[in-house]
Scaffold this motif. Structure first.
Motif, PDB file in Angstrom:
ATOM      1  N   LEU A   2       0.845  -1.197   0.000  1.00  0.00           N
ATOM      2  CA  LEU A   2       0.000   0.000   0.000  1.00  0.00           C
ATOM      3  C   LEU A   2       0.876   1.242   0.000  1.00  0.00           C
ATOM      4  N   GLN A  56      -4.486   2.391 -12.055  1.00  0.00           N
ATOM      5  CA  GLN A  56      -5.210   1.136 -11.947  1.00  0.00           C
ATOM      6  C   GLN A  56      -4.426  -0.006 -12.577  1.00  0.00           C
ATOM      7  N   SER A  58      -1.686  -0.955 -10.236  1.00  0.00           N
ATOM      8  CA  SER A  58      -2.254  -1.670  -9.100  1.00  0.00           C
ATOM      9  C   SER A  58      -2.571  -3.119  -9.452  1.00  0.00           C
ATOM     10  N   ASP A  59      -3.235  -3.320 -10.592  1.00  0.00           N
ATOM     11  CA  ASP A  59      -3.618  -4.667 -11.015  1.00  0.00           C
ATOM     12  C   ASP A  59      -2.394  -5.541 -11.269  1.00  0.00           C
ATOM     13  N   GLN A 108      -0.249  -5.836  -7.740  1.00  0.00           N
ATOM     14  CA  GLN A 108      -0.959  -6.157  -6.504  1.00  0.00           C
ATOM     15  C   GLN A 108      -0.618  -5.165  -5.388  1.00  0.00           C
ATOM     16  N   ILE A 109      -0.729  -3.887  -5.726  1.00  0.00           N
ATOM     17  CA  ILE A 109      -0.461  -2.827  -4.773  1.00  0.00           C
ATOM     18  C   ILE A 109      -1.664  -1.880  -4.722  1.00  0.00           C
ATOM     19  N   THR A 110      -2.016  -1.441  -3.519  1.00  0.00           N
ATOM     20  CA  THR A 110      -3.072  -0.448  -3.337  1.00  0.00           C
ATOM     21  C   THR A 110      -2.444   0.943  -3.350  1.00  0.00           C
ATOM     22  N   ILE A 111      -3.073   1.861  -4.087  1.00  0.00           N
ATOM     23  CA  ILE A 111      -2.535   3.209  -4.286  1.00  0.00           C
ATOM     24  C   ILE A 111      -3.603   4.236  -3.900  1.00  0.00           C
ATOM     25  N   PHE A 154      -7.015   3.049  -5.612  1.00  0.00           N
ATOM     26  CA  PHE A 154      -6.911   2.011  -6.641  1.00  0.00           C
ATOM     27  C   PHE A 154      -6.443   0.727  -5.966  1.00  0.00           C
ATOM     28  N   GLN A 155      -7.270  -0.315  -6.042  1.00  0.00           N
ATOM     29  CA  GLN A 155      -6.917  -1.609  -5.471  1.00  0.00           C
ATOM     30  C   GLN A 155      -6.915  -2.659  -6.571  1.00  0.00           C
ATOM     31  N   PRO A 156      -6.088  -3.689  -6.427  1.00  0.00           N
ATOM     32  CA  PRO A 156      -5.949  -4.682  -7.493  1.00  0.00           C
ATOM     33  C   PRO A 156      -7.274  -5.331  -7.875  1.00  0.00           C
ATOM     34  N   ARG A 215     -12.670   1.363  -8.401  1.00  0.00           N
ATOM     35  CA  ARG A 215     -12.067   2.480  -7.698  1.00  0.00           C
ATOM     36  C   ARG A 215     -13.001   3.004  -6.608  1.00  0.00           C
TER      37      ARG A 215
END
Length: 240
Positions: free
Chosen positions: A32, A64, A67-68, A71-74, A93-95, A99
């Motif tokens: 994250l 996005q 993130s995808d 596998q990181i949340t931004i 933005f989550q994998p 949103r």
């Protein structure tokens, strides 16, 4: 936590700068990364109406995709439009997920001519950890942190845009939140010009006991990485 120097009102350049810091975080295995308040535009209330957009803005597709893929949340800071008016927001933005937008619920009086309050809290869950989001002035509102704790937050994340005087007050309050509610507290601030003043950096992290375990300087961009298992700083990286 990311510490950034915004290019005033330049969304494209700031996205590019964000991606460099995100790349550094990815190389360290981060789950994250959160940026300061209004990080994509700079904290510039007088420009907010012109620059505001929505979470599905195609310019944010890059976040996005990153993130995808990784596998990181931004979480990035941006003025957003709503039916009620312009809001100070963190776009998340989550994998492989839709949103989300968290909008600041408690505004400083100086912000009220430019912005409208957000209406609901957003919690993130990353690796079974429940994370509460705060934006700047909210950290000084006792009801905000109290609500987070009562709803089971494991970590309190604050995105801010503060001067040296503001940081001095904020760090005392954030240490108090950490010790009072027994949860780690992380703060991301910006550096450089900010609404005709100078923002003071010093992005910081406190353990659940309220102990300051890491802090960036007041001049450089960088990242501060916290290991939630060991309650320690994994890496401190300035001038990335």
């Amino acid at each position: 936590m990311a510490q950034t120097r915004a290019v005033k009102g330049d969304i494209i350049q700031n996205i590019e700068n964000h991606c460099k810091l995100i790349g550094e975080a990815i190389s360290k295995g981060v789950d994250l990364i959160i940026f300061p308040e209004l990080s994509i535009t700079g904290y510039e209330p007088e420009l907010a109406n012109r620059l505001a957009t929505r979470q599905d803005d195609r310019r944010f597709d890059r976040f996005q995709q990153i993130s995808d893929t990784n596998q990181i949340t931004i979480g990035v800071g941006m003025p957003t439009r709503s039916d009620m008016g312009i809001r100070i927001s963190t776009i998340i933005f989550q994998p492989d997920q839709p949103r989300q937008t968290y909008s600041k619920q408690y505004l400083h009086p100086d912000e009220e001519p430019y912005f409208r309050n957000g209406q609901e809290q957003v919690f993130l869950t990353v690796n079974s950890t429940k994370i509460a989001l705060a934006i700047c002035y909210e950290l000084s509102v006792p009801d905000h942190a109290d609500y987070m704790a009562k709803h089971g937050a494991d970590i309190y994340l604050a995105s801010v845009a503060k001067t040296a005087e503001g940081i001095e007050k904020a760090t005392k309050r954030l240490a108090e939140i950490a010790s009072s509610y027994s949860m780690p507290v992380l703060m991301a601030n910006c550096v450089g010009p900010c609404d005709n003043v100078e923002s003071a950096g010093n992005s910081s992290i406190w353990t659940h006991e309220g102990v300051l375990v890491g802090q960036l300087n007041d001049t450089d961009e960088g990242i501060l990485i916290f290991d939630t298992d060991t309650q320690s700083i994994f890496i401190k990286s300035e001038a990335v």
